[in-house]
Design a protein around this motif. Structure first.
Motif, PDB file in Angstrom:
ATOM      1  N   LEU A 116      21.684  35.173   8.173  1.00 34.69           N
ATOM      2  CA  LEU A 116      22.029  34.015   8.326  1.00 34.69           C
ATOM      3  C   LEU A 116      23.729  34.106   7.998  1.00 34.69           C
ATOM      4  O   LEU A 116      24.227  33.482   8.076  1.00 34.69           O
ATOM      5  CB  LEU A 116      21.158  33.508   7.093  1.00 34.69           C
ATOM      6  CG  LEU A 116      21.432  32.266   6.912  1.00 34.69           C
ATOM      7  CD1 LEU A 116      21.754  31.015   7.074  1.00 34.69           C
ATOM      8  CD2 LEU A 116      20.778  31.884   5.221  1.00 34.69           C
ATOM      9  N   SER A 131      17.804  23.571   4.407  1.00 36.94           N
ATOM     10  CA  SER A 131      16.497  23.629   4.730  1.00 36.94           C
ATOM     11  C   SER A 131      15.438  23.729   4.328  1.00 36.94           C
ATOM     12  O   SER A 131      14.128  24.010   5.404  1.00 36.94           O
ATOM     13  CB  SER A 131      16.423  24.924   5.293  1.00 36.94           C
ATOM     14  OG  SER A 131      18.057  25.418   6.185  1.00 36.94           O
ATOM     15  N   ILE A 142      16.734  26.041   9.292  1.00 39.59           N
ATOM     16  CA  ILE A 142      18.114  26.217   9.632  1.00 39.59           C
ATOM     17  C   ILE A 142      18.729  25.477  10.840  1.00 39.59           C
ATOM     18  O   ILE A 142      17.728  26.147  11.959  1.00 39.59           O
ATOM     19  CB  ILE A 142      17.392  27.673   9.065  1.00 39.59           C
ATOM     20  CG1 ILE A 142      17.578  28.487   8.174  1.00 39.59           C
ATOM     21  CG2 ILE A 142      18.787  28.507   9.297  1.00 39.59           C
ATOM     22  CD1 ILE A 142      17.252  29.570   7.571  1.00 39.59           C
ATOM     23  N   ALA A 192      20.028  30.605  13.228  1.00 39.44           N
ATOM     24  CA  ALA A 192      18.954  31.424  12.004  1.00 39.44           C
ATOM     25  C   ALA A 192      19.116  32.470  12.489  1.00 39.44           C
ATOM     26  O   ALA A 192      19.532  33.238  13.516  1.00 39.44           O
ATOM     27  CB  ALA A 192      17.423  30.781  13.070  1.00 39.44           C
ATOM     28  N   LYS A 203      15.513  34.432  16.514  1.00 36.84           N
ATOM     29  CA  LYS A 203      16.264  33.278  17.159  1.00 36.84           C
ATOM     30  C   LYS A 203      14.487  32.740  17.993  1.00 36.84           C
ATOM     31  O   LYS A 203      13.875  31.565  18.221  1.00 36.84           O
ATOM     32  CB  LYS A 203      16.595  32.917  18.411  1.00 36.84           C
ATOM     33  CG  LYS A 203      18.484  33.627  17.935  1.00 36.84           C
ATOM     34  CD  LYS A 203      18.863  32.279  17.171  1.00 36.84           C
ATOM     35  CE  LYS A 203      20.308  32.465  16.821  1.00 36.84           C
ATOM     36  NZ  LYS A 203      20.726  32.349  15.176  1.00 36.84           N
ATOM     37  N   GLY A 251      12.601  30.373   9.100  1.00 35.15           N
ATOM     38  CA  GLY A 251      13.244  29.247  10.275  1.00 35.15           C
ATOM     39  C   GLY A 251      13.211  29.987  10.931  1.00 35.15           C
ATOM     40  O   GLY A 251      14.064  29.438  11.778  1.00 35.15           O
ATOM     41  N   THR A 252      12.571  30.894  11.852  1.00 40.98           N
ATOM     42  CA  THR A 252      12.520  30.782  13.628  1.00 40.98           C
ATOM     43  C   THR A 252      12.485  29.386  14.192  1.00 40.98           C
ATOM     44  O   THR A 252      11.416  29.263  14.526  1.00 40.98           O
ATOM     45  CB  THR A 252      11.680  32.403  13.961  1.00 40.98           C
ATOM     46  OG1 THR A 252      11.540  33.063  13.126  1.00 40.98           O
ATOM     47  CG2 THR A 252      11.232  32.549  15.001  1.00 40.98           C
ATOM     48  N   ARG A 311      10.074  25.009  16.480  1.00 37.52           N
ATOM     49  CA  ARG A 311       9.403  25.165  14.721  1.00 37.52           C
ATOM     50  C   ARG A 311       9.447  24.097  14.205  1.00 37.52           C
ATOM     51  O   ARG A 311       8.707  24.056  13.388  1.00 37.52           O
ATOM     52  CB  ARG A 311      10.950  25.429  14.199  1.00 37.52           C
ATOM     53  CG  ARG A 311      10.904  25.607  12.495  1.00 37.52           C
ATOM     54  CD  ARG A 311      12.298  26.022  11.916  1.00 37.52           C
ATOM     55  NE  ARG A 311      13.350  25.295  12.665  1.00 37.52           N
ATOM     56  CZ  ARG A 311      14.344  25.617  12.287  1.00 37.52           C
ATOM     57  NH1 ARG A 311      15.332  26.613  12.321  1.00 37.52           N
ATOM     58  NH2 ARG A 311      15.761  24.327  12.468  1.00 37.52           N
TER      59      ARG A 311
END
Ligand code: ATP
Length: 512
Positions: free
Chosen positions: A43, A387, A404, A409, A412, A460-461, A482
């Motif tokens: 990040l 987030s 995010i 992120a 990914k 946060g993918t 997501r």
């Protein structure tokens, strides 16, 4: 949940999912120092890339450097850090509150002055027109007593200041019975000189090692390289130099997680301009930097400018970009018009001429500077705190999802075979091979799909790709989003373009 509780939950989440760990944790930690884990580092790198590319690639006239943390100690005299960061600090043992010893003494002197003025005002009232102020001051016993006290303390204070005698500071405080406003006691520690800069020594102590500092800001590395970059890069004013690097400050009040650390990272850009044009450029950089922030999609309402009314002696305009952190709007970035203070002082202290020859006007001058300075860690905290989302699902369950901004992120895409057999892991591996050169990914075949989704939400993918039995026949996979949790079937060969559209840094930069 109160904001305070929410913040604690966020800190725990950051640890549990490998974003941020307390430093030296197995030794019970080190105050205000943190380590970035496997998610946190990605990040952080993505944030740094976004800043670096926005500065150096989108501006033809901005170049980057990477200067050393150790620098000649005179630099910190020229910058004002050696003189300005020296505070004599004293602690009250009962309240555990820390004060500046010089401020305690000055306040005490101020109170004596107030008493004298009160006596004088009383006399004025009593004697009316016949009042002779000079004579009153010279003869009134109350005034004389207070004045004698003031003189004595003031003389001792000035002498102590000159001699850098901190023991005497403490003795004055004790002799005058100056108490802590919180505990009301005179139970003081020794006075210690406190400079925000960390120091160390270079060379062996035997041959008189040099005291050097860990830089408290990255900016000075840019200033002292101004001539090098301007000449070797054939830079023409206006131009900028950008740098990302570690900075160190021995913060007295260090709390609020990664908001105020003792070792942190800065992204600073110094923009060199012609004197007189600074307020124009200041305005442009304010707009530019706000755009960079808002472009991430975390809500324009979560940012605001806070213009400084009280300016540092070298600045003629300054503002902060504040972000709505869980503990309120606080400084995330500073933008300062620093005049020619730094270059001018380095010229004075180094004896080297630091000027720019303007070929159009046929004159030389010391450039003025607009600085933009943002803390990487504060930016990480802004992203993480914004987030962190808890959602109630239709089936009564709760999911924690880190929303995010997709280009930032850490991971990914996650690739998951529905089951660990029937050739699905092999096909999933082919999908990985298709994607791994472009995107950071995780391959996960453990537990139920639901559990695997939750794990990816927590870090946060943006995309989860599931390979199932149909995939073997139709060459399609299920892609789950997501944020909306919607699913769609996508051809394996179309995956790359679909993911790219949402997570690409290039697209983010294009919107600037
Ligand atoms: P503050 O008033 O919060 O102490 P500052 O005005 O001293 O900050 P600057 O010297 O302008 O900060 O530094 C520029 C940026 O560096 C700040 O906007 C912030 O994002 C970051 N920064 C400064 N000190 C720290 C710290 N101790 N920990 C993390 N980031 C920091």
């Amino acid at each position: 949940m109160t904001q305070d509780e929410l913040f604690k939950v966020l800190v725990a989440h950051c640890k549990e999912y490998g974003f941020i760990f307390p430093s030296s944790e197995i030794y019970d930690g080190l105050a205000a120092v943190y380590d970035y884990g496997q998610m946190g580092v990605q990040l952080k790198n993505n944030i740094k890339n976004y800043w670096w590319e926005a500065m150096t690639r989108l501006h033809e006239n901005i170049v980057g450097i990477d200067s050393a943390i150790f620098m000649h100690p005179r630099i910190w005299e020229a910058s004002g850090h050696v003189g300005a960061f020296n505070d004599p600090l004293i602690d009250n043992k009962d309240s555990k509150k820390r004060y500046r010893a010089d401020v305690l003494i000055e306040d005490y002197l101020g109170k004596i002055e107030e008493k004298i003025e009160k006596e004088v005002a009383k006399g004025k009232k009593k004697f009316g027109d016949a009042f002779d102020e000079a004579q009153f001051r010279a003869t009134n016993p109350n005034v004389l007593r207070e004045k004698a006290k003031w003189d004595e303390v003031h003389n001792r204070y000035v002498a102590a200041e000159k001699a850098n005698d901190f023991a005497e500071y403490r003795q004055i405080i004790i002799d005058c019975n100056i108490v802590c406003p919180i505990s009301g006691t005179c139970n003081w520690t020794e006075v210690r000189q406190f400079n925000l800069m960390f120091s160390t020594s270079m060379g062996s102590t035997a041959d008189g090692a040099n005291l050097i500092y860990l830089r408290p800001e990255t900016a000075q590395g840019i200033f002292v390289n101004y001539l090098n970059v301007q000449k070797t890069g054939r830079m023409k004013i206006p131009f900028g130099i950008a740098q990302i690097g570690k900075a160190f400050r021995n913060e007295i009040v260090a709390r609020q997680f990664i908001f105020r650390m003792r070792e942190f990272e800065q992204m600073e850009m110094q923009f060199f301009i012609k004197p007189g044009t600074e307020l124009d450029w200041f305005k442009k950089w304010k707009e530019n930097r706000m755009k960079w922030h808002v472009n991430l999609g975390m809500g324009a309402e979560n940012y605001r400018f806070h213009d400084h009314e009280k300016l540092a002696h070298y600045a003629n305009a300054a503002t902060d970009i504040e972000f709505n952190f869980p503990f309120g709007f606080k400084e995330l970035e500073g933008i300062h018009s620093r005049t020619n203070f730094d270059l001018g002082n380095h010229q004075k202290f180094s004896g080297k001429k630091i000027e720019y020859f303007d070929p159009e006007e046929n004159t030389s001058y010391t450039p003025y500077v607009i600085e933009t300075s943002i803390g990487v860690d504060r930016m990480v905290l802004a992203v993480l705190s914004h987030s962190y989302t808890v959602e109630q699902l239709e089936n009564g369950e709760e999911r924690v999802v880190m929303k995010i901004p997709a280009p930032l992120a850490p991971i990914k895409v996650a690739v998951m075979p529905l089951v660990k057999k029937d050739g699905l892991p092999e096909l999933a591996q082919k999908v990985v091979d298709e994607l791994k050169y472009d995107f950071s990914y995780q391959y996960d075949e453990k537990d139920s799909i639901g559990k695997r989704y939750r794990r990816q939400d927590a870090i946060g993918t943006p995309f989860c790709v599931t390979v199932d039995h149909d995939s073997l026949n139709d060459g399609c996979v299920t892609v789950r989003d997501r944020d909306s949790m919607t699913q769609q079937r996508v051809k394996i060969e179309d995956l790359r373009a679909m993911i790219e559209k949402k997570v690409s840094l290039t697209n983010l930069l294009r919107n600037l």
